[in-house]
Design a protein around this motif. Sequence first.
Motif, PDB file in Angstrom:
ATOM      1  N   THR A  76     -18.583 -15.916 -17.871  1.00  0.00           N
ATOM      2  CA  THR A  76     -18.319 -17.314 -18.176  1.00  0.00           C
ATOM      3  C   THR A  76     -16.833 -17.582 -18.385  1.00  0.00           C
ATOM      4  O   THR A  76     -16.309 -18.606 -17.938  1.00  0.00           O
ATOM      5  CB  THR A  76     -19.109 -17.734 -19.430  1.00  0.00           C
ATOM      6  N   GLY A  77     -16.137 -16.653 -19.047  1.00  0.00           N
ATOM      7  CA  GLY A  77     -14.707 -16.832 -19.295  1.00  0.00           C
ATOM      8  C   GLY A  77     -13.905 -16.898 -18.012  1.00  0.00           C
ATOM      9  O   GLY A  77     -13.001 -17.727 -17.874  1.00  0.00           O
ATOM     10  N   ASP A  78     -14.207 -16.035 -17.050  1.00  0.00           N
ATOM     11  CA  ASP A  78     -13.499 -16.048 -15.763  1.00  0.00           C
ATOM     12  C   ASP A  78     -13.810 -17.319 -14.981  1.00  0.00           C
ATOM     13  O   ASP A  78     -12.926 -17.912 -14.352  1.00  0.00           O
ATOM     14  CB  ASP A  78     -13.888 -14.816 -14.937  1.00  0.00           C
ATOM     15  N   LEU A  79     -15.073 -17.729 -14.975  1.00  0.00           N
ATOM     16  CA  LEU A  79     -15.442 -18.951 -14.274  1.00  0.00           C
ATOM     17  C   LEU A  79     -14.718 -20.154 -14.854  1.00  0.00           C
ATOM     18  O   LEU A  79     -14.211 -21.009 -14.108  1.00  0.00           O
ATOM     19  CB  LEU A  79     -16.957 -19.167 -14.358  1.00  0.00           C
ATOM     20  N   PHE A  80     -14.673 -20.230 -16.159  1.00  0.00           N
ATOM     21  CA  PHE A  80     -13.997 -21.356 -16.807  1.00  0.00           C
ATOM     22  C   PHE A  80     -12.499 -21.321 -16.519  1.00  0.00           C
ATOM     23  O   PHE A  80     -11.890 -22.350 -16.236  1.00  0.00           O
ATOM     24  CB  PHE A  80     -14.245 -21.307 -18.322  1.00  0.00           C
ATOM     25  N   ARG A  81     -11.886 -20.145 -16.554  1.00  0.00           N
ATOM     26  CA  ARG A  81     -10.428 -20.030 -16.384  1.00  0.00           C
ATOM     27  C   ARG A  81      -9.998 -20.402 -14.977  1.00  0.00           C
ATOM     28  O   ARG A  81      -9.005 -21.107 -14.791  1.00  0.00           O
ATOM     29  CB  ARG A  81      -9.987 -18.599 -16.701  1.00  0.00           C
ATOM     30  N   CYS A 112     -18.034 -25.305  -3.685  1.00  0.00           N
ATOM     31  CA  CYS A 112     -19.183 -24.692  -3.022  1.00  0.00           C
ATOM     32  C   CYS A 112     -20.426 -25.516  -3.305  1.00  0.00           C
ATOM     33  O   CYS A 112     -20.458 -26.329  -4.232  1.00  0.00           O
ATOM     34  CB  CYS A 112     -19.384 -23.244  -3.469  1.00  0.00           C
ATOM     35  N   THR A 113     -21.459 -25.303  -2.501  1.00  0.00           N
ATOM     36  CA  THR A 113     -22.726 -26.007  -2.675  1.00  0.00           C
ATOM     37  C   THR A 113     -23.707 -25.231  -3.546  1.00  0.00           C
ATOM     38  O   THR A 113     -24.717 -25.777  -3.975  1.00  0.00           O
ATOM     39  CB  THR A 113     -23.392 -26.264  -1.309  1.00  0.00           C
ATOM     40  N   GLY A 114     -23.425 -23.966  -3.786  1.00  0.00           N
ATOM     41  CA  GLY A 114     -24.347 -23.123  -4.538  1.00  0.00           C
ATOM     42  C   GLY A 114     -25.234 -22.274  -3.652  1.00  0.00           C
ATOM     43  O   GLY A 114     -25.833 -21.296  -4.118  1.00  0.00           O
ATOM     44  N   LEU A 115     -25.321 -22.616  -2.359  1.00  0.00           N
ATOM     45  CA  LEU A 115     -26.104 -21.802  -1.431  1.00  0.00           C
ATOM     46  C   LEU A 115     -25.394 -20.475  -1.204  1.00  0.00           C
ATOM     47  O   LEU A 115     -24.177 -20.419  -1.081  1.00  0.00           O
ATOM     48  CB  LEU A 115     -26.274 -22.526  -0.092  1.00  0.00           C
ATOM     49  N   GLY A 116     -26.139 -19.401  -1.147  1.00  0.00           N
ATOM     50  CA  GLY A 116     -25.554 -18.086  -0.956  1.00  0.00           C
ATOM     51  C   GLY A 116     -25.154 -17.399  -2.236  1.00  0.00           C
ATOM     52  O   GLY A 116     -24.829 -16.212  -2.230  1.00  0.00           O
ATOM     53  N   VAL A 117     -25.156 -18.120  -3.360  1.00  0.00           N
ATOM     54  CA  VAL A 117     -24.837 -17.525  -4.657  1.00  0.00           C
ATOM     55  C   VAL A 117     -26.111 -16.919  -5.248  1.00  0.00           C
ATOM     56  O   VAL A 117     -27.196 -17.500  -5.133  1.00  0.00           O
ATOM     57  CB  VAL A 117     -24.248 -18.578  -5.613  1.00  0.00           C
ATOM     58  N   ARG A 174     -26.783 -16.150 -11.162  1.00  0.00           N
ATOM     59  CA  ARG A 174     -25.492 -16.671 -11.600  1.00  0.00           C
ATOM     60  C   ARG A 174     -25.172 -18.035 -10.997  1.00  0.00           C
ATOM     61  O   ARG A 174     -24.092 -18.572 -11.213  1.00  0.00           O
ATOM     62  CB  ARG A 174     -24.376 -15.685 -11.220  1.00  0.00           C
ATOM     63  N   ARG A 175     -26.121 -18.601 -10.251  1.00  0.00           N
ATOM     64  CA  ARG A 175     -25.860 -19.871  -9.565  1.00  0.00           C
ATOM     65  C   ARG A 175     -25.573 -20.995 -10.541  1.00  0.00           C
ATOM     66  O   ARG A 175     -24.646 -21.778 -10.357  1.00  0.00           O
ATOM     67  CB  ARG A 175     -27.045 -20.226  -8.679  1.00  0.00           C
ATOM     68  N   GLU A 176     -26.364 -21.083 -11.597  1.00  0.00           N
ATOM     69  CA  GLU A 176     -26.188 -22.180 -12.552  1.00  0.00           C
ATOM     70  C   GLU A 176     -24.822 -22.110 -13.218  1.00  0.00           C
ATOM     71  O   GLU A 176     -24.146 -23.132 -13.384  1.00  0.00           O
ATOM     72  CB  GLU A 176     -27.300 -22.134 -13.607  1.00  0.00           C
TER      73      GLU A 176
END
Length: 569
Positions: A213-218, A445-450, A454-456
């Motif tokens: 979560t920290g990396d995604l937010f950063r 991204c659209t979320g497809l392929g994730v 971890r998509r949400e």
Amino acid sequence: MRAASASPTTNASASLRNTNHFNFTSLPLSTVKNNNKKKITLVVVRAIQDRKEGVNEYNKESTAKQQQPLSLEDVNPVGLGRKSRQIFDEVWRKFSGLGQISRTTRADDKEALDALLIREGPMCEFAIPGAQNTTVLVVGATSRIGLIVVRKLMLRGYTVKALVRKADEEVLYKLPRSVEIMIGDVGDPSTLKEAVEGCNKIIYCATARSSITGDLFRVDHQGVSNLTKALQDYNNKLAQLRAGKSSKSKLLLAKFKSAHSLHGWEVRQGTYFQDAVASKYDAGMDAKFEFTEAGEAVFSGYVFTRGGYVEISKKLSLPLGYTLDRYEGLVLCVGGNGRSYVLILEAGPSADATQCNLYFARISTKVGFCRVRVPFSSFRPVKPDYPPLDPFLVHTMTLRFEPRRQRPIEGPAGVKQDLRSFKLILEYIKALPTGQETDFILVSCTGLGVEPTRREQVLKAKRAGEDSLRRSGLGYTIIRPGPLKEEPGGQRALIFDQGNRISQGISCVDVADICVKALHDSTARNKSFDVCYEYVSEQGRELYELVAHLPDKANNYLTPALSVLEKNT
């Protein structure tokens, strides 16, 4: 609707390895330093001689191949197109390698080489008017899309800066030598000031490498926010140097920095019901607009009356010579407890209230401070027979709170929220300048392929980054590609859509081409869209007409594709 044309697309990595045909070791370096004109002549002659040797070798190989029977692959147009792109990539790689000598020469020598190899070289076919006067910062330049974006920008004559976290040998090998490498971290605002210096536009291709979560937010959220603020600060600096004459300067309508700045704002209350009905449901309402000891302008209160509302209103006083028709919307910097409000503009002759019309737009805020962008195109007339809003005639602004249509905000579980009370801290209200081109391109991204696990988390960070870009006040383009594929681009039709309905992947090369074309396409400004390969909807799920556009170097497929999409979505 189809535009059935195809074009060769530059391969991202085909030309990074072979360096056998060009050899400059026998060229006297002292001769190069002493005479600029001789240097250029010797370099080109030697390159041609080595190229002739390579052609002779190629002819020998071709003679041997002619003795072999032709296969279907040899006459396949797609295969021939790929081979032609590989040959072009190889030739361009050799010529770009000549820039290595310029590292030991004077600045005027480097300019002479640039004139020979770029302005008069093979890149002239790809050159875009105005590209030489545009500097683009590519964030995530070593990503799959970023590497191709850098290459395409260089071919078209742009000045390119690449933001990377560290400039190790691997990074230097991937990027062309003519790219200015900037070391910084999108999560650290202090490292971005120098990176945006001199930049006109930003292409953001960076993405978090982990699902923490920290990396995604950063990277996906805070990184976008930090870069938009850095670019705005740089534009404001330019505006100050030009005495506020910059085309990107916002017009300040109200800045709440003292008790005196609240002068002229009137607090009012009312109800949507008739007086007889309102008295039956009158449970009380109150509001105040004050400048607190903490140095904040706070509009707060409560509305318990059914159908009631409270508002603050003021007549606008624009600087001499300024009118709002030169701007495309408003941006508010506000804070508070996350309520929604109604922004109302009154337009018409200010001396005759009976001739004035009201237009409204609903805005949402967040807990804490945020910027809220409100385009003039989003304002709707209070009465259906009113004409569309003409910003030139706007003379009064009103900000209204009403309990209806309020939604609970995210908070601790079990905590009851009273949606009838509110608190809004106002910092400033500005008018956004009208622009023709985008300032910031974000690859989301659209979320497809994730991975489903971890998509949400990924989508939450991506959408937060998109939202911060929309609210920033910059001209933006948000691209949401389907699952990325490592394959040549320009070979299949593309679908552009809004509404998270696509289901196919897309080549990294095609996404990079969209990024580059969107830089100067007015139809791409302030738009968010999904893109993927053409496909046929499943039976019973034909919700819309698919519009396919083929990537084409000669014809700009992006303009007709985006012209039918909605803005500010």
